[in-house]
Design an enzyme around this catalytic site. Structure first.
Site, PDB file in Angstrom:
ATOM      1  N   LYS A 178     -10.391 -11.541 -11.603  1.00 34.81           N
ATOM      2  CA  LYS A 178     -10.441 -10.916 -10.375  1.00 34.81           C
ATOM      3  C   LYS A 178      -9.844  -9.605 -10.267  1.00 34.81           C
ATOM      4  O   LYS A 178      -8.728  -9.325 -10.676  1.00 34.81           O
ATOM      5  CB  LYS A 178      -9.664 -11.735  -9.321  1.00 34.81           C
ATOM      6  CG  LYS A 178      -9.206 -10.732  -8.284  1.00 34.81           C
ATOM      7  CD  LYS A 178      -9.570 -11.225  -6.860  1.00 34.81           C
ATOM      8  CE  LYS A 178      -8.994 -10.283  -5.833  1.00 34.81           C
ATOM      9  NZ  LYS A 178      -8.875  -8.673  -6.067  1.00 34.81           N
ATOM     10  N   GLU A 253       3.449 -11.524 -13.840  1.00 41.84           N
ATOM     11  CA  GLU A 253       3.827 -10.147 -14.265  1.00 41.84           C
ATOM     12  C   GLU A 253       4.129  -9.483 -13.194  1.00 41.84           C
ATOM     13  O   GLU A 253       3.104  -8.728 -12.564  1.00 41.84           O
ATOM     14  CB  GLU A 253       2.856  -9.914 -15.328  1.00 41.84           C
ATOM     15  CG  GLU A 253       2.691 -10.564 -16.698  1.00 41.84           C
ATOM     16  CD  GLU A 253       3.935 -10.357 -17.517  1.00 41.84           C
ATOM     17  OE1 GLU A 253       4.819  -9.505 -17.343  1.00 41.84           O
ATOM     18  OE2 GLU A 253       4.121 -11.267 -18.330  1.00 41.84           O
ATOM     19  N   CYS A 287       4.446  -0.659 -14.344  1.00 41.21           N
ATOM     20  CA  CYS A 287       5.404  -1.544 -13.926  1.00 41.21           C
ATOM     21  C   CYS A 287       6.810  -1.489 -14.560  1.00 41.21           C
ATOM     22  O   CYS A 287       7.576  -1.836 -14.120  1.00 41.21           O
ATOM     23  CB  CYS A 287       4.803  -3.040 -14.292  1.00 41.21           C
ATOM     24  SG  CYS A 287       4.207  -3.383 -15.946  1.00 41.21           S
ATOM     25  N   GLU A 386      10.568  -0.874  -5.576  1.00 41.20           N
ATOM     26  CA  GLU A 386       9.828  -0.272  -6.742  1.00 41.20           C
ATOM     27  C   GLU A 386       8.882   0.848  -5.837  1.00 41.20           C
ATOM     28  O   GLU A 386       8.412   0.705  -4.951  1.00 41.20           O
ATOM     29  CB  GLU A 386       8.779  -1.131  -7.039  1.00 41.20           C
ATOM     30  CG  GLU A 386       7.842  -0.692  -8.303  1.00 41.20           C
ATOM     31  CD  GLU A 386       7.001  -1.827  -8.650  1.00 41.20           C
ATOM     32  OE1 GLU A 386       6.222  -2.500  -8.194  1.00 41.20           O
ATOM     33  OE2 GLU A 386       6.740  -1.871  -9.852  1.00 41.20           O
TER      34      GLU A 386
HETATM   35  P1  NAD Z   1      -1.210  -6.193  -5.647  1.00 41.72           P
HETATM   36  O1  NAD Z   1      -0.434  -7.574  -5.533  1.00 41.72           O
HETATM   37  O2  NAD Z   1      -1.245  -5.791  -4.288  1.00 41.72           O
HETATM   38  O3  NAD Z   1      -2.736  -6.805  -5.958  1.00 41.72           O
HETATM   39  C1  NAD Z   1      -2.865  -7.408  -7.309  1.00 41.72           C
HETATM   40  C2  NAD Z   1      -3.941  -8.240  -7.332  1.00 41.72           C
HETATM   41  O4  NAD Z   1      -3.591  -9.406  -6.520  1.00 41.72           O
HETATM   42  C3  NAD Z   1      -5.294  -7.527  -6.643  1.00 41.72           C
HETATM   43  O5  NAD Z   1      -6.353  -8.095  -7.410  1.00 41.72           O
HETATM   44  C4  NAD Z   1      -5.226  -8.115  -5.236  1.00 41.72           C
HETATM   45  O6  NAD Z   1      -6.359  -8.273  -4.673  1.00 41.72           O
HETATM   46  C5  NAD Z   1      -4.679  -9.604  -5.488  1.00 41.72           C
HETATM   47  N1  NAD Z   1      -4.149 -10.338  -4.282  1.00 41.72           N
HETATM   48  C6  NAD Z   1      -3.943  -9.928  -3.242  1.00 41.72           C
HETATM   49  N2  NAD Z   1      -3.166 -10.938  -2.487  1.00 41.72           N
HETATM   50  C7  NAD Z   1      -3.707 -11.927  -2.884  1.00 41.72           C
HETATM   51  C8  NAD Z   1      -3.864 -13.450  -2.739  1.00 41.72           C
HETATM   52  N3  NAD Z   1      -3.303 -13.859  -1.462  1.00 41.72           N
HETATM   53  N4  NAD Z   1      -4.116 -14.340  -3.344  1.00 41.72           N
HETATM   54  C9  NAD Z   1      -4.620 -13.828  -4.658  1.00 41.72           C
HETATM   55  N5  NAD Z   1      -4.597 -12.752  -5.104  1.00 41.72           N
HETATM   56  C10 NAD Z   1      -4.418 -11.760  -4.205  1.00 41.72           C
HETATM   57  O7  NAD Z   1      -0.522  -5.465  -6.621  1.00 41.72           O
HETATM   58  P2  NAD Z   1      -1.001  -3.686  -6.816  1.00 41.72           P
HETATM   59  O8  NAD Z   1      -0.652  -3.063  -5.455  1.00 41.72           O
HETATM   60  O9  NAD Z   1      -2.474  -3.646  -7.156  1.00 41.72           O
HETATM   61  O10 NAD Z   1      -0.362  -3.348  -8.103  1.00 41.72           O
HETATM   62  C11 NAD Z   1       1.069  -2.767  -8.347  1.00 41.72           C
HETATM   63  C12 NAD Z   1       1.848  -3.964  -8.619  1.00 41.72           C
HETATM   64  O11 NAD Z   1       1.663  -4.486  -9.896  1.00 41.72           O
HETATM   65  C13 NAD Z   1       3.144  -3.284  -8.809  1.00 41.72           C
HETATM   66  O12 NAD Z   1       4.303  -4.166  -8.136  1.00 41.72           O
HETATM   67  C14 NAD Z   1       3.445  -3.550 -10.424  1.00 41.72           C
HETATM   68  O13 NAD Z   1       4.725  -3.195 -10.707  1.00 41.72           O
HETATM   69  C15 NAD Z   1       2.777  -4.566 -10.685  1.00 41.72           C
HETATM   70  N6  NAD Z   1       2.269  -4.738 -12.167  1.00 41.72           N
HETATM   71  C16 NAD Z   1       3.020  -5.421 -12.954  1.00 41.72           C
HETATM   72  C17 NAD Z   1       2.704  -5.273 -14.408  1.00 41.72           C
HETATM   73  C18 NAD Z   1       3.535  -6.351 -15.340  1.00 41.72           C
HETATM   74  O14 NAD Z   1       3.141  -6.436 -16.313  1.00 41.72           O
HETATM   75  N7  NAD Z   1       4.682  -6.893 -14.793  1.00 41.72           N
HETATM   76  C19 NAD Z   1       1.800  -4.640 -14.902  1.00 41.72           C
HETATM   77  C20 NAD Z   1       1.133  -3.612 -13.919  1.00 41.72           C
HETATM   78  C21 NAD Z   1       1.398  -3.925 -12.421  1.00 41.72           C
END
Ligand code: NAD
Length: 494
Positions: A178, A253, A287, A386
């Protein structure tokens, strides 16, 4: 205004629109203009994708393919990543604003991840057990889990996809990916590269859409066996709840607020470069961004001054231009949130050392200056939340004990940087910091061989490294009776 590029999703080896024809647009953060049209998957589309993955796992060529053959397909993909790195990098840059110099390099480097797990595909084995029973032969075999739901955010999509699907496929699983609604195009271009590599239909399916309904339908689907999620805290909490519907294994993650701990014995040039690398590369949208700068008090003023002077020289501009050193933020929402949090810090006693605004020379796009904010304490929101942008909070510490206490005073525990020339201190502080990755006198280095993941609210599970492939398998225990005699009748009276 140029015509929008139309994308389709990849389900069961076919390129398709959403079943109800619904779509949304993707915006180029460097210009603020819409540039691509992306299908908005419904729960029915997700259901088709999961069923395709389930069929590919249980029947068809993938289910009987030898591990060595799976490795060969992954090697094809590895080579194609290099071949198409310019195209993949360019797409990711247009969709996310991340520098093209970084995205095309990263797409090519991901080849190493696919090669690494291709090599491991036929080396995942169980054990023969020295069992405590006579006439018994007991062993374990490692089997793939089934359908993996891989949900990723918008930053570093291709990297985050590689660390999930390379071990998952090497182990024999099938996957539904996704993409993020903020940047789906690179993932869909990757789907074409994946198709060219020659994998059978259904092995990977790519769906696009919002967290709800698309992500929620995927992570609660009864045929999903494993959820691999990268993203923020709110979505993670929803996903844990969703997994109550299918009892899927979950790895998370999540975000970070990583400390950069700088002692006063450092090589100052190395420390300055490390700080710039940790927080201003990828416009801080990483991240592992080193967003909490902790500096020993005796060198605080000197180091801050040098970091600010270098930050002032960073060339902010079009991410497709190789001369640019920092691109825009990925979304307007990000920009507004950062502006508000910096203002809140200043209202509450912090001092702006550098940046803190949209650069003067930009009249479109979502740019923000590299920003350094000197903070009186860790209580401010800018230090605790963050930011996911080019904003670092700086604080002083007096000794090792205080440095460790400040470093650990966060709900997150993804990464940390420790800068010192004292090897004993480096090891003591590394041990004391509660984070999944500690870089000493360097920062932001990753490799297919090195596990990656967090402590505390930064999530659980590890990606990359040898163990990641075992994470996509489970043990089946096999008991074999070697006795020439019939087994005892359990109901015979002695
Ligand atoms: P987000 O959590 O808003 O979205 C991430 C994904 O989850 C998207 O594809 C979104 O559509 C999906 N999603 C949202 N709600 C959902 C639900 N209820 N059920 C299933 N899927 C759902 O994150 P973002 O704003 O796109 O990305 C930034 C975040 O990602 C930051 O917190 C960052 O630190 C984190 N991140 C972590 C790592 C790591 O390896 N630890 C790497 C990159 C980014």
């Amino acid at each position: 205004m140029t015509a929008l590029k139309n994308y389709q999703m990849y389900i069961d080896g076919q390129w398709v629109d959403a079943e109800d024809g619904d779509s949304f647009t993707s915006v180029n953060p460097a210009t603020g203009e819409e540039w691509a049209r992306i299908p908005a998957a419904t729960a029915a589309d997700v259901d088709r994708a999961v069923n395709a993955a389930h069929r590919a796992f249980t029947s068809g060529p993938w289910s009987t393919m030898l591990p060595t053959e799976r490795g060969a397909l992954l090697r094809n993909l590895a080579e194609l990543m290099k071949k198409h790195s310019e195209m993949l990098g360019r797409t990711e840059t247009v969709d996310t604003g991340k520098l093209f110099t970084e995205t095309r390099w990263q797409a090519a480097y991901l080849s190493n991840y696919y090669h690494y797990y291709a090599g491991l595909a036929d080396k995942v084995h169980g054990a023969t057990l020295p069992i405590d029973k006579p006439n018994m032969w007991a062993m374990t075999v490692r089997e793939p889990l089934g359908v993996v739901a891989a949900v990723v955010p918008w930053n570093s999509q291709l990297f985050l996809v590689a660390v999930k699907i390379a071990p998952a496929l090497a182990a024999g699983n099938t996957v539904v990916l996704k993409a993020s609604e903020h940047a789906s195009a690179a993932m869909l271009e990757f789907g074409k590269v994946f198709e060219e590599a020659g994998f059978p239909p259904g092995v990977i399916n790519i769906v696009t859409g919002t967290g709800d309904p698309c992500g929620a339908a995927l992570t609660s689907h009864p045929l999903v066996d494993r959820i691999s999620f990268t993203g923020g805290l709110n979505a993670a909490q929803q996903i844990i709840r969703n997994s109550a519907e299918n009892f899927a294994e979950v790895s998370l993650e999540l975000g970070g607020k990583s400390p950069m701990v700088i002692f006063d014995d450092v090589d100052i040039e190395n420390a300055v470069n490390g700080i710039l690398l940790s927080i201003f590369s990828a416009t801080g949208q990483s991240c592992v961004a080193g967003s909490r700068l902790l500096i020993q008090d005796s060198m605080y003023d000197q180091l801050i001054e040098k970091v600010a002077a270098r930050a002032a020289q960073i060339r902010i501009g079009d991410p497709l231009d190789d001369n640019s050193q920092m691109g825009p933020l990925a979304t307007l929402g990000q920009l507004e949130r950062i502006e508000e949090t910096v203002a809140n810090a200043i209202e509450n006693g912090a001092t702006l050392v550098h940046g803190g605004k949209v650069p003067d020379h930009t009249d479109k796009g979502w740019y923000y200056e590299p920003t350094i904010v000197s903070c009186p304490s860790q209580n401010l929101r800018i230090v605790r939340e963050e930011m996911f942008g080019p904003v670092v909070s700086a604080l002083k510490f007096s000794d090792e004990e205080e440095a460790v206490a400040l470093a650990n005073d966060s709900r997150f525990g993804l990464a940390a940087g420790v800068f010192t020339r004292d090897i004993g201190r480096a090891l003591r502080v590394t041990k004391a910091i509660r984070a999944g990755i500690v870089w000493v006198n360097t920062y932001r280095v990753v490799s297919p061989m090195a596990p990656f993941g967090g402590f505390k609210d930064s999530g659980h599970g590890r990606e990359s490294g040898l163990d990641a492939i075992y994470d996509y398998t489970r043990a089946k225990t096999v008991w074999l009776n070697t006795s020439p005699d019939p087994i005892d009748d359990p109901f015979r009276m002695q």
